[in-house]
Design a protein around this motif. Sequence first.
Motif, short mmCIF file in Angstrom:
data_model
loop_
_atom_site.label_atom_id
_atom_site.label_comp_id
_atom_site.label_asym_id
_atom_site.label_seq_id
_atom_site.Cartn_x
_atom_site.Cartn_y
_atom_site.Cartn_z
N ASN A 28 0.82 -1.21 0.00
CA ASN A 28 0.00 0.00 0.00
C ASN A 28 0.85 1.26 0.00
N ARG A 29 1.80 1.36 0.94
CA ARG A 29 2.62 2.57 1.04
C ARG A 29 3.55 2.72 -0.16
N GLY A 30 4.16 1.62 -0.59
CA GLY A 30 5.08 1.69 -1.71
C GLY A 30 4.39 2.10 -3.00
N THR A 31 3.19 1.55 -3.24
CA THR A 31 2.45 1.90 -4.46
C THR A 31 2.05 3.37 -4.45
N LYS A 32 1.61 3.86 -3.30
CA LYS A 32 1.25 5.27 -3.21
C LYS A 32 2.47 6.16 -3.45
N THR A 33 3.63 5.72 -2.98
CA THR A 33 4.86 6.48 -3.22
C THR A 33 5.18 6.52 -4.70
N LEU A 34 5.07 5.38 -5.36
CA LEU A 34 5.34 5.33 -6.80
C LEU A 34 4.41 6.26 -7.57
N VAL A 35 3.13 6.28 -7.22
CA VAL A 35 2.17 7.17 -7.88
C VAL A 35 2.53 8.62 -7.64
N ARG A 36 2.91 8.95 -6.42
CA ARG A 36 3.21 10.33 -6.03
C ARG A 36 4.41 10.90 -6.79
N TYR A 37 5.39 10.06 -7.09
CA TYR A 37 6.60 10.57 -7.73
C TYR A 37 6.38 10.98 -9.18
N ALA A 38 5.21 10.71 -9.73
CA ALA A 38 4.89 11.24 -11.06
C ALA A 38 4.79 12.76 -11.04
N PHE A 39 4.58 13.34 -9.85
CA PHE A 39 4.41 14.78 -9.71
C PHE A 39 5.68 15.49 -9.25
N ILE A 40 6.76 14.75 -9.00
CA ILE A 40 7.98 15.32 -8.42
C ILE A 40 9.08 15.36 -9.47
N GLY A 41 9.59 16.54 -9.74
CA GLY A 41 10.64 16.69 -10.74
C GLY A 41 12.01 16.34 -10.22
N ASN A 42 12.96 16.19 -11.13
CA ASN A 42 14.37 15.92 -10.81
C ASN A 42 14.55 14.65 -10.01
N ALA A 43 13.66 13.68 -10.23
CA ALA A 43 13.76 12.36 -9.60
C ALA A 43 13.02 11.36 -10.47
N GLU A 44 13.46 10.10 -10.42
CA GLU A 44 12.76 9.06 -11.17
C GLU A 44 12.85 7.74 -10.42
N ILE A 45 11.81 6.94 -10.56
CA ILE A 45 11.82 5.57 -10.04
C ILE A 45 12.52 4.71 -11.09
N SER A 46 13.76 4.35 -10.81
CA SER A 46 14.56 3.61 -11.79
C SER A 46 14.52 2.10 -11.56
N CYS A 47 14.21 1.71 -10.33
CA CYS A 47 14.22 0.29 -9.99
C CYS A 47 13.08 0.03 -9.00
N ILE A 48 12.38 -1.08 -9.16
CA ILE A 48 11.33 -1.47 -8.24
C ILE A 48 11.63 -2.87 -7.73
N VAL A 49 11.34 -3.10 -6.45
CA VAL A 49 11.71 -4.36 -5.81
C VAL A 49 10.54 -4.87 -4.97
N ASP A 50 10.23 -6.15 -5.11
CA ASP A 50 9.21 -6.77 -4.28
C ASP A 50 9.38 -8.28 -4.33
N VAL A 51 8.71 -8.96 -3.40
CA VAL A 51 8.74 -10.43 -3.39
C VAL A 51 7.63 -11.01 -4.25
N ASP A 52 6.73 -10.17 -4.74
CA ASP A 52 5.57 -10.61 -5.51
C ASP A 52 5.67 -10.04 -6.93
N SER A 53 5.81 -10.90 -7.90
CA SER A 53 5.97 -10.45 -9.29
C SER A 53 4.73 -9.70 -9.78
N ARG A 54 3.55 -10.03 -9.23
CA ARG A 54 2.34 -9.34 -9.67
C ARG A 54 2.36 -7.87 -9.26
N ARG A 55 2.92 -7.59 -8.11
CA ARG A 55 3.05 -6.20 -7.68
C ARG A 55 4.02 -5.45 -8.59
N LEU A 56 5.07 -6.11 -9.02
CA LEU A 56 6.03 -5.48 -9.93
C LEU A 56 5.36 -5.16 -11.26
N GLU A 57 4.57 -6.07 -11.77
CA GLU A 57 3.87 -5.84 -13.03
C GLU A 57 2.90 -4.66 -12.88
#
Length: 389
Positions: free
Chosen positions: A26-55
């Motif tokens: 829940n918290r990680g997904t909300k963070t990923l969504v939020r960073y679409a609005f933040i400049g000078n930063a990018e989500i370059s790598c995502i990590v989880d134990v569940d491949s469905r969450r990564l997809e």
Amino acid sequence: MNYKSAFLLRCPAIPKVRIALVGLGNRGTKTLVRYAFIGNAEISCIVDVDSRRLERANKLLRDSGRKEALALCGPDAWKEACQLPDIDLIYICTEWRTHTLMAVHAMRCGKHVAVEVPAATTVEECWSLVHTAEQTQRHCFMTENCCYDYFALETLEMHRRGLFGEITHCEGAYIHDLSTDNECGESNTSWIERGCLTHGGNPYPTHGIGPIGQLLGFHRTDRMLRLVSMTSAGAKEAGLPLGRVNTTLIQTARGVSIMLQLDVTTHRPYNRLQTVCGTKAFVQKYPVPTVNNGEECLMGDAAERYMSRFDGTDAAQLLRKGEAMNVPNAMNYAMDARLIHCLNNGLPLDIDVYDAAEWSCLTELSRLSAQNGCTPIEIPEFCPNMGRK
């Protein structure tokens, strides 16, 4: 061991912060969504134990017009992320018992760290964070979003202007009925609710103590000396002690008293208290915003209008910007936007590793006191910088 202090730590500026996001619940997904609005930063790598969450995460990146991130899956994939040469910041959104382990490893790999609350669950873990940050000279930022609440920022600005006189007492809390309002998005009892109920003290103290720590200037002009803590027995239901409430009292070096509460299963309305008593003024956010400036007592909308005159800080302006862009949870946006701004410009962070340790150590210390007959417990001095400018 003697390491160089991480107090007011400045690191080389990072024009574009490349982030490895660890944990896509829940918290990680909300963070990923939020960073679409933040400049000078990018989500370059995502990590989880569940491949469905990564997809799902990469689909969210695509849908927001961002490029897909490198996806790493497995229980030890976070270690691989820490080794990547093109990553600047490891952003940890996992279950809290893993926070220190991951943060320490990341700093030792030369990465800056942002870690969800609490950053640590024991005093030993707190010292590990401090010593590692000092040894590596890497940032360890705890993502305590309540420090970026409008009312908290306005209260802080009031204090900077001397409008409270001498602050004598503060109150903070996390009162949230998770049994009926499960913020973690689980269908059954959430891990955070279960952790709070079975802990014995206050395992989630940072929402309450964070704004107070910044207001009182912990490891700058004041520090916590000792605490006493009490936890009610609660009423057993389905094997869990529902209605269990923890109250912790803290004394500071300057003689300020602090009351913290944790309550996640009684039917009290959501409340963080956010109470400040000074010789010249009083403010409290919950349950109704209230201000007494010594001349008049204002409540509700009138109190909020009065407080709004103090929202000219950089963080408060980011709150307004987030609201204007309809960012989900502008408070979180202001927190992350400030973090990235400081990393972009090589500035000290708003919340440093000593804050993370001081606020998080209450997790274990409140339990020790409560389980030993409300015994007074001394609070370690993680950063001996009292009075330093």
